[in-house]
Design a protein around this motif. Structure first.
Motif, PDB file in Angstrom:
ATOM      1  N   ASP A  98       0.821  -1.219   0.000  1.00 37.42           N
ATOM      2  CA  ASP A  98       0.000   0.000   0.000  1.00 37.42           C
ATOM      3  C   ASP A  98       0.853   1.265   0.000  1.00 37.42           C
ATOM      4  O   ASP A  98       0.518   2.258   0.640  1.00 37.42           O
ATOM      5  CB  ASP A  98      -0.946   0.023   1.209  1.00 37.42           C
ATOM      6  CG  ASP A  98      -1.877  -1.171   1.217  1.00 37.42           C
ATOM      7  OD1 ASP A  98      -2.467  -1.461   0.170  1.00 37.42           O
ATOM      8  OD2 ASP A  98      -1.989  -1.826   2.274  1.00 37.42           O
TER       9      ASP A  98
ATOM     10  N   ASP B  38       1.600  -3.532  -7.610  1.00 34.31           N
ATOM     11  CA  ASP B  38       0.407  -2.751  -7.287  1.00 34.31           C
ATOM     12  C   ASP B  38       0.475  -1.447  -8.079  1.00 34.31           C
ATOM     13  O   ASP B  38       1.295  -0.573  -7.797  1.00 34.31           O
ATOM     14  CB  ASP B  38       0.368  -2.469  -5.784  1.00 34.31           C
ATOM     15  CG  ASP B  38      -0.905  -1.753  -5.351  1.00 34.31           C
ATOM     16  OD1 ASP B  38      -1.630  -1.226  -6.229  1.00 34.31           O
ATOM     17  OD2 ASP B  38      -1.160  -1.701  -4.135  1.00 34.31           O
TER      18      ASP B  38
ATOM     19  N   SER C  92       0.546   3.020   4.193  1.00 38.77           N
ATOM     20  CA  SER C  92       1.513   1.962   3.865  1.00 38.77           C
ATOM     21  C   SER C  92       1.829   1.117   5.089  1.00 38.77           C
ATOM     22  O   SER C  92       1.769   1.594   6.230  1.00 38.77           O
ATOM     23  CB  SER C  92       2.805   2.575   3.304  1.00 38.77           C
ATOM     24  OG  SER C  92       3.412   3.420   4.263  1.00 38.77           O
TER      25      SER C  92
END
Length: 342
Positions: free
Chosen positions: A159, A242, A259
């Motif tokens: 993320d 991603d 993240s």
């Protein structure tokens, strides 16, 4: 404390500024865009603003002369590193940067160490998440060990939303054909064929597919405080699979803070191995606050005894520095017990 933040209007610069003000430091907002700097000063209810372009050495020197410490947050350091570091030495202020670029870090050691000594200042390079956290962990895990065969630093990140500057840095790093590696007890520079590897993260992560080698600065800094035959950094392969990493550079700060990371270090000798790791959320904040920790220590006279250029674990005792970051809620540590005194 008068601490200048160069690149103050960027994401990392804003985080560093907020942390410094929370600690009562006098912050000088610095960078290339005077309009954005003044707008940020207004948001903060007032702060000193110093516009200094990278091609204006006089303005950069004037900025450095005003500060006790200069934190450089404006990457890519391939382009911005040299003029700001040189200005810090000319202006006589301590310096901390967020560079993860190997060649900038190598240049700092080769070209700025003598200048820092002459100026009586300490320059800490690579105090970033990538590179910096790995370097500190390697210093803590390898403390007291000798005849190390291999140090592996493994970054597991999910993320992660790159900023514009970080996106530019990543593109430069992965296009670089002159990567610095450390094998057989020596540095080498040249094209390196990436390979797939598996790193045995402990639960709950477990073994992960990795990109190796990762061209980060810890490969340059770790051999300067850990005597090893090989040092390598790796990154989870799915971090860049991603697509949001490269397409969401304009997300809001709260989204960017989402993240998650685990950084693990394994130190292998002929007699066995030792390992440690740090896990947490928001790698941007970890990086920003780590640089503030470094800057405050330098301003307080708690840096190295001798002026010069240092990596994070050279400048500060690694385990205590990491424990301070843990106390601030930035990460959770798992470190081996320190070796018993002989």
């Amino acid at each position: 404390m008068n601490i200048a933040v160069y690149g103050a209007t960027g994401h990392t610069g804003r985080l560093a500024t907020a942390e410094l003000r929370a600690r009562g430091a006098e912050v000088i907002l610095a960078g290339r865009d005077e309009g954005k700097l003044k707008a940020m000063a207004d948001e903060l209810g007032g702060a000193r603003v110093r516009q200094a372009a990278l091609d204006d050495p006089a303005a950069l020197r004037k900025l450095a002369a005003e500060a006790d410490v200069l934190i450089h947050c404006a990457g890519p350091f391939t382009h911005t590193g040299r003029p700001v570091a040189q200005a810090a030495a000319d202006g006589g202020c301590h310096y901390v940067d967020h560079a993860l670029e190997q060649h900038h870090t190598a240049w700092m050691y080769a070209e700025m160490d003598a200048r820092a000594q002459s100026a009586g200042i300490t320059m800490v390079t690579a105090m970033s998440f990538y590179g910096g956290l790995g370097d500190l962990l390697a210093g803590a895990v390898a403390a007291g060990m000798s005849e190390v065969d291999r140090v592996t630093v493994a970054y597991a990140v999910s993320d992660w939303m790159l900023t514009t500057g970080a996106k530019g840095t990543a593109e430069l790093l992965f296009a670089d054909t002159r990567r610095i590696t450390y094998t057989d007890g020596a540095f080498h520079v040249g094209d390196v064929e990436p390979r797939n590897a598996v790193y045995p993260f402990p639960p709950p992560l477990g073994p992960r597919s990795m990109i190796a080698p990762l061209p980060s600065s810890d490969v340059v800094t770790i051999p300067r405080h850990v005597t090893a035959r090989r040092v390598e950094a790796q990154l989870t392969a799915d971090t860049f699979s991603d697509e949001r990493a490269f397409t969401n550079e304009h997300v809001d700060a709260a989204t960017r803070a989402g993240s998650h990371f685990t950084v693990a270090v394994q130190v292998v000798t002929a007699d066995g191995n030792r390992a440690g790791q740090a896990s947490g959320r928001d790698l941007w904040k970890e990086s920003a606050v780590a640089s503030v920790e470094a800057a405050v220590r330098l301003a307080d006279g708690r840096g190295p005894d001798r002026p010069g250029v240092y990596g994070p674990a050279q400048a500060f005792a690694a385990a205590p520095f990491l424990r301070d970051l843990e106390r601030l809620g930035l990460l959770t540590l798992t470190l081996p017990e320190p070796p018993a005194p002989s």
